[in-house]
Design an enzyme around this catalytic site. Sequence first.
Site, short mmCIF file in Angstrom:
data_model
loop_
_atom_site.label_atom_id
_atom_site.label_comp_id
_atom_site.label_asym_id
_atom_site.label_seq_id
_atom_site.Cartn_x
_atom_site.Cartn_y
_atom_site.Cartn_z
N HIS A 74 -81.11 36.05 -25.60
CA HIS A 74 -82.19 35.66 -26.51
C HIS A 74 -81.66 35.38 -27.91
O HIS A 74 -80.79 36.09 -28.40
CB HIS A 74 -83.25 36.77 -26.58
CG HIS A 74 -83.86 37.08 -25.25
ND1 HIS A 74 -83.36 38.07 -24.43
CD2 HIS A 74 -84.92 36.52 -24.59
CE1 HIS A 74 -84.09 38.12 -23.32
NE2 HIS A 74 -85.04 37.19 -23.40
N ASP B 195 -77.74 40.88 -26.22
CA ASP B 195 -77.82 40.66 -24.78
C ASP B 195 -77.24 39.32 -24.35
O ASP B 195 -77.06 39.06 -23.17
CB ASP B 195 -79.25 40.81 -24.27
CG ASP B 195 -80.23 39.80 -24.86
OD1 ASP B 195 -79.80 38.87 -25.58
OD2 ASP B 195 -81.44 39.94 -24.62
N SER C 148 -89.95 34.73 -22.47
CA SER C 148 -89.50 35.60 -23.56
C SER C 148 -88.99 34.82 -24.76
O SER C 148 -89.04 35.31 -25.89
CB SER C 148 -88.40 36.54 -23.07
OG SER C 148 -87.31 35.81 -22.53
#
Length: 241
Positions: free
Chosen positions: A210, A207, A54
């Site tokens: 990231h 979060d 990701s």
Amino acid sequence: MVSALLSCLSPAYGAKALFRNRTMALILGLGLLPAVAQAQEAAEVPVIVALGDSLTQGYGLPADQGFVPQLQDWLTAQGVGAGIVNAGVSGDTTAGGAARLDWSLSGDVDALIVNLGGNDLLRGLDPDVSRANLEKIMDGAAARDLPVLLVGLSAPGNYGADFKTRYDAIFPDLAERFDALLMPDFLAPLRDAGGEAAAAARFMQADGIHPSAEGVAVIVESIGPQVVDLIGRVSQPDAGG
């Protein structure tokens, strides 16, 4: 940063990530070859595949603000010709990256960026397993005579000193063995720019896992010169690093 990443891990993450990984891998597998072809058709420039999770895929960011598009824009601004193909799959582990290497490198690819290992850390996988998977990827690139930029992460202390020592050694060891370029820690530029962890958090998404678009920009400024060196190896494959 990885310690924050670990604190956000939920019990359901593994199953969700596995499902998302398989789904994204299928989509990427169907679309990657055209992406490589389009990069080549746009101009006669080297094509670099960015194989990752990701962090490479650009999770949580607008399509033009992820790692690959920001890196592409940075190279363009520097007057460096190259096409970067986004082969990032959210939730992918080193095992997933090794499994999809062959079709990720379909078409005429000139170089490879490998940015995997974060999800191995999240799951607490044995560093020896991560090392073996990354070694398969590096072997595959070597068999194709592709220059590689290997991007690592620094393990948190949560798993103990032995785990951290073994994990952190993977990336410099493999870079030396395969004569690859090395960025030891993808997230280090954020810590360097932010100072203390609390200050560096401004470069992260909500979060805590990231990087934000601003954080990606900081990372790209740091890794960009190494990508230029990687491109240089396309025409000079025997150059030392």
